[in-house]
Scaffold this motif. Structure first.
Motif, mmCIF file in Angstrom:
data_model
loop_
_atom_site.group_PDB
_atom_site.id
_atom_site.type_symbol
_atom_site.label_atom_id
_atom_site.label_comp_id
_atom_site.label_asym_id
_atom_site.label_seq_id
_atom_site.Cartn_x
_atom_site.Cartn_y
_atom_site.Cartn_z
ATOM 1 N N ASN A 16 0.865 -1.178 0.000
ATOM 2 C CA ASN A 16 0.000 0.000 0.000
ATOM 3 C C ASN A 16 0.897 1.221 0.000
ATOM 4 O O ASN A 16 1.643 1.459 0.953
ATOM 5 N N GLU A 21 -3.097 -0.077 -3.704
ATOM 6 C CA GLU A 21 -2.656 -1.411 -3.307
ATOM 7 C C GLU A 21 -2.249 -2.223 -4.531
ATOM 8 O O GLU A 21 -2.964 -2.229 -5.532
ATOM 9 N N ASN A 53 2.406 -0.960 5.880
ATOM 10 C CA ASN A 53 2.020 -0.783 4.482
ATOM 11 C C ASN A 53 2.046 -2.096 3.697
ATOM 12 O O ASN A 53 2.038 -2.095 2.472
ATOM 13 N N TYR A 55 0.295 -6.124 3.506
ATOM 14 C CA TYR A 55 -0.841 -6.938 3.913
ATOM 15 C C TYR A 55 -0.698 -8.336 3.324
ATOM 16 O O TYR A 55 -0.189 -8.516 2.228
#
Length: 135
Positions: A16, A21, A53, A55
């Motif tokens: 991100n 994203e 930042n 995931y």
């Protein structure tokens, strides 16, 4: 937030940056500064990211199919869960509430997992069991 000790070179994560994203591949993990170098856009952009930042990608059927696993309909169903196969490696996904929730099998090794895992965790299990990286 993703855990630093679950990240290894070659793992796939979501980055991100500025609200955008993108999926990317980990090139390097800096444990001292707690930053991760990730290549995005078909390996054309490389940036260092803080953990907040990054995931994980949930492990689901679409992700497994994208990784060239296929559903073995003959070995699935009837309370046995869904079996996804890629060569000699297989993943049996049971319905929530069953123990184990996931079974990873490669040759003579089986790992029973009682909680959902993410793509990067699957990649780490795959590498540990086969000595090859899952892409």
């Amino acid at each position: 937030m993703i855990s630093l000790h679950h990240l290894k070179t070659g793992d796939t994560v979501i980055t991100n940056y500025g609200g955008v994203e993108k999926p990317g591949k980990i090139l390097q993990v800096d444990h001292e500064d707690k930053k991760v170098l990730v290549a995005t856009d078909n390996d054309t952009n490389e940036f260092w990211y803080d953990l907040d930042n990054l995931y994980s990608i949930p492990l689901d059927e679409a992700t497994l199919l994208r990784l060239q696993f296929h559903l073995d309909a003959n070995q699935s169903g009837n309370g046995r869960g869904r079996l996804y196969v890629r060569g000699p490696f297989s993943i049996r996904m049971h319905e929530p509430g069953n123990q184990p929730l996931l079974q990873l099998h490669y040759r003579d090794e089986t790992r029973n997992l009682n909680a959902p895992i993410t793509l990067n965790e699957l990649q780490n299990h795959y590498h540990g069991m086969t000595n090859f990286h899952l892409e």
